[in-house]
Design a protein around this motif. Sequence first.
Motif, PDB file in Angstrom:
ATOM      1  N   GLU A  67       0.721  -1.159   0.118  1.00  0.00           N
ATOM      2  CA  GLU A  67      -0.011  -0.097  -0.061  1.00  0.00           C
ATOM      3  C   GLU A  67       0.889   1.084  -0.134  1.00  0.00           C
ATOM      4  OE1 GLU A  67      -3.218   0.574  -0.565  1.00  0.00           O
ATOM      5  OE2 GLU A  67      -3.295  -1.563  -1.211  1.00  0.00           O
ATOM      6  N   SER A  68       2.091   1.249  -0.164  1.00  0.00           N
ATOM      7  CA  SER A  68       2.870   2.352  -0.713  1.00  0.00           C
ATOM      8  C   SER A  68       2.439   3.039  -1.768  1.00  0.00           C
ATOM      9  CB  SER A  68       4.467   1.880  -0.765  1.00  0.00           C
ATOM     10  OG  SER A  68       4.966   1.531   0.629  1.00  0.00           O
ATOM     11  N   SER A  69       2.207   4.366  -1.771  1.00  0.00           N
ATOM     12  CA  SER A  69       1.706   5.075  -2.698  1.00  0.00           C
ATOM     13  C   SER A  69       2.962   5.855  -3.600  1.00  0.00           C
ATOM     14  CB  SER A  69       0.848   6.488  -2.173  1.00  0.00           C
ATOM     15  OG  SER A  69       1.638   7.128  -1.443  1.00  0.00           O
ATOM     16  N   LEU A  70       2.890   5.518  -4.843  1.00  0.00           N
ATOM     17  CA  LEU A  70       3.783   5.668  -5.926  1.00  0.00           C
ATOM     18  C   LEU A  70       3.660   6.722  -7.140  1.00  0.00           C
ATOM     19  CD1 LEU A  70       4.692   2.062  -6.307  1.00  0.00           C
ATOM     20  CD2 LEU A  70       5.863   3.645  -4.462  1.00  0.00           C
ATOM     21  N   LYS A  71       4.511   7.392  -7.644  1.00  0.00           N
ATOM     22  CA  LYS A  71       4.365   7.832  -8.957  1.00  0.00           C
ATOM     23  C   LYS A  71       5.347   7.187  -9.890  1.00  0.00           C
ATOM     24  CE  LYS A  71       3.164  12.802  -7.527  1.00  0.00           C
ATOM     25  NZ  LYS A  71       3.608  14.343  -7.735  1.00  0.00           N
ATOM     26  N   LEU A  72       4.547   6.390 -10.758  1.00  0.00           N
ATOM     27  CA  LEU A  72       5.592   5.985 -11.918  1.00  0.00           C
ATOM     28  C   LEU A  72       5.589   6.432 -13.292  1.00  0.00           C
ATOM     29  CD1 LEU A  72       3.152   3.544 -10.272  1.00  0.00           C
ATOM     30  CD2 LEU A  72       5.384   2.083 -10.574  1.00  0.00           C
ATOM     31  N   ILE A  73       6.760   6.511 -13.805  1.00  0.00           N
ATOM     32  CA  ILE A  73       6.988   6.898 -15.247  1.00  0.00           C
ATOM     33  C   ILE A  73       7.306   5.664 -16.017  1.00  0.00           C
ATOM     34  CG2 ILE A  73       8.115   8.197 -17.019  1.00  0.00           C
ATOM     35  CD1 ILE A  73       8.398  10.371 -14.823  1.00  0.00           C
ATOM     36  N   GLY A  74       6.468   5.247 -17.067  1.00  0.00           N
ATOM     37  CA  GLY A  74       6.952   4.070 -17.920  1.00  0.00           C
ATOM     38  C   GLY A  74       6.283   3.997 -18.861  1.00  0.00           C
ATOM     39  N   THR A  75       6.392   3.079 -19.922  1.00  0.00           N
ATOM     40  CA  THR A  75       5.845   2.878 -21.063  1.00  0.00           C
ATOM     41  C   THR A  75       4.910   1.529 -21.057  1.00  0.00           C
ATOM     42  OG1 THR A  75       7.868   3.213 -22.135  1.00  0.00           O
ATOM     43  CG2 THR A  75       6.426   2.081 -23.657  1.00  0.00           C
ATOM     44  N   VAL A  76       3.927   2.029 -21.602  1.00  0.00           N
ATOM     45  CA  VAL A  76       2.606   1.298 -21.740  1.00  0.00           C
ATOM     46  C   VAL A  76       2.834   0.021 -22.810  1.00  0.00           C
ATOM     47  CG1 VAL A  76       0.016   0.789 -22.380  1.00  0.00           C
ATOM     48  CG2 VAL A  76       0.957   2.989 -20.937  1.00  0.00           C
ATOM     49  N   GLN A  77       2.790  -1.220 -22.362  1.00  0.00           N
ATOM     50  CA  GLN A  77       3.029  -2.403 -23.504  1.00  0.00           C
ATOM     51  C   GLN A  77       1.871  -3.377 -23.317  1.00  0.00           C
ATOM     52  OE1 GLN A  77       7.052  -3.253 -22.400  1.00  0.00           O
ATOM     53  NE2 GLN A  77       6.445  -4.735 -20.947  1.00  0.00           N
ATOM     54  N   ALA A  78       1.518  -4.229 -24.240  1.00  0.00           N
ATOM     55  CA  ALA A  78       0.457  -5.180 -24.286  1.00  0.00           C
ATOM     56  C   ALA A  78       1.149  -6.233 -23.555  1.00  0.00           C
ATOM     57  CB  ALA A  78       0.298  -5.453 -25.756  1.00  0.00           C
ATOM     58  N   ASP A  79       0.118  -6.882 -22.919  1.00  0.00           N
ATOM     59  CA  ASP A  79       0.416  -8.058 -22.166  1.00  0.00           C
ATOM     60  C   ASP A  79      -0.734  -8.934 -22.109  1.00  0.00           C
ATOM     61  OD1 ASP A  79       1.072 -10.033 -20.137  1.00  0.00           O
ATOM     62  OD2 ASP A  79       0.628  -8.670 -18.418  1.00  0.00           O
ATOM     63  N   GLU A  80      -0.814 -10.087 -22.950  1.00  0.00           N
ATOM     64  CA  GLU A  80      -1.961 -11.016 -23.265  1.00  0.00           C
ATOM     65  C   GLU A  80      -2.187 -11.680 -22.085  1.00  0.00           C
ATOM     66  OE1 GLU A  80      -0.946 -13.408 -26.478  1.00  0.00           O
ATOM     67  OE2 GLU A  80      -0.968 -11.685 -27.967  1.00  0.00           O
ATOM     68  N   ARG A  81      -1.426 -11.814 -20.994  1.00  0.00           N
ATOM     69  CA  ARG A  81      -1.646 -12.698 -19.970  1.00  0.00           C
ATOM     70  C   ARG A  81      -2.486 -11.873 -18.764  1.00  0.00           C
ATOM     71  NH1 ARG A  81       4.636 -13.399 -18.457  1.00  0.00           N
ATOM     72  NH2 ARG A  81       4.326 -11.072 -19.499  1.00  0.00           N
ATOM     73  N   SER A  82      -2.383 -10.719 -18.874  1.00  0.00           N
ATOM     74  CA  SER A  82      -3.338  -9.492 -18.165  1.00  0.00           C
ATOM     75  C   SER A  82      -4.516  -9.666 -18.551  1.00  0.00           C
ATOM     76  CB  SER A  82      -2.596  -8.363 -18.059  1.00  0.00           C
ATOM     77  OG  SER A  82      -3.732  -7.479 -17.561  1.00  0.00           O
ATOM     78  N   SER A  83      -5.587  -9.772 -17.514  1.00  0.00           N
ATOM     79  CA  SER A  83      -7.158  -9.370 -17.970  1.00  0.00           C
ATOM     80  C   SER A  83      -7.147  -7.935 -18.475  1.00  0.00           C
ATOM     81  CB  SER A  83      -7.982  -9.828 -16.730  1.00  0.00           C
ATOM     82  OG  SER A  83      -7.635  -8.761 -15.632  1.00  0.00           O
ATOM     83  N   LEU A  84      -6.432  -7.208 -18.092  1.00  0.00           N
ATOM     84  CA  LEU A  84      -6.570  -5.895 -18.659  1.00  0.00           C
ATOM     85  C   LEU A  84      -6.000  -5.671 -19.994  1.00  0.00           C
ATOM     86  CD1 LEU A  84      -7.483  -2.808 -18.160  1.00  0.00           C
ATOM     87  CD2 LEU A  84      -4.893  -2.530 -16.904  1.00  0.00           C
TER      88      LEU A  84
END
Length: 432
Positions: A67-84
């Motif tokens: 439950e630590s709160s974070l600001k993340l910078i990153g690249t969105v990439q496809a992931d077929e294993r994820s429900s999202l």
Amino acid sequence: MEIITMDQAVSYLNQKVQINAWLTNKRSSGKIAFLQLRDGKTYFQGIVLKEEVGEEVFDTVKGLGQESSLKLIGTVQADERSSLGYELLVHSIEVVGESHEYPITPKEHGTDFLMDHRHLWLRSSRQHAIMQIRNEIIRATYEFFNDRGFVKIDPPILTGSAPEGTTELFQTKYFDEDAYLSQSGQLYMEAAAMALGNVFSFGPTFRAEKSKTRRHLIEFWMMEPEMAFTDHEESLQVQEQYVAYLVRNVIDNCHLALETLGRDIDVLEKYTQVPYPRIEYTEAVQLLKDNGFDDIEWGDDFGSPHETFIANQNDQPVFIINWPRSIKPFYMKVNPDNPETVLCADMIAPEGYGEIIGGSQRIDDYETLAENIKSFKLDPEVYAWYLDLRKYGSVPHSGFGLGLERAVAWISGIEHIRETSPFPRLLNRLYP
């Protein structure tokens, strides 16, 4: 750089973005860490590569608490294993708020513990899914009635009388007179219908029932439409169309939440088909007696086992119509085909969830209503304003009430109604 939520990922594939999130869990292996994250909209995975972020940041990641709160910078990439269908390849992390020894861990916890920590339990994926469905039902409710020309009206929460004529009320002092927390906005909605035609309310109501069943809350939200120039049959059609609309919108807009809860969408699809079946109260009593319910007689109210048995005879919600006058409130119109009954209906949800809607055609005749008020031993002076509605241009009118939390429980497929409210008020529970 765009700040997004992960449910917007489809529009940002292979782009660098910022996402603000909380850490729900993590695991690391050598030079890679997998972060399970939530951003308030959805749950997703962040991938942290040591060679990408450097040893110092990687060590920070490994030391993060749940439950630590974070600001993340990153690249969105496809992931077929994820429900999202997407994940975030993290380039940098800023710790906004540290969290240590978070009390709700991935292990099993008892109900009392979770209810005592309801303010934190809301963060879990299951509770998140339920709240998403609750929100969709509320959104779809406004859409349904707004699209049909209804006007939203807010009845008072403090009242001087009991619409249902019951003693199960929360009483308080209103300066030098008695007042009660509202158990229904219906009477006020009738006044609004005489002014605006078709109206609806959506707000909190209170019942001082000392009940511990899985279907009852002390404080709950009611959606109550009232419709002028509308008879009982027309009201039933609105009710079934409305419920089918709610289910349809949850199916269409909450698929991830339903998946999280393990809800069978094929079952829900059956509830989107109208009309719903109906059974007369008298027929329902006979059906129960024919099937071993020797405890029921004509004129009795139905309990949970009775409702469940009747509901189980159908694959859809079922209306039980035309109940005895003796067990219904004073304002319901007598059934002209059987004067021992009134023009009313309870909609019983399948799968053991019980009544989710109660409705009726209201008495529109002044003398009849005045006589009923006396026979129910109610104070005519308290209801003088309500009687006025029958003196000045009275019309046939009908309405109903849907309990939000019961509808959420049924559509979500969860066992206990306490999970349908962000902060449920139960018998012996007022914390947090």
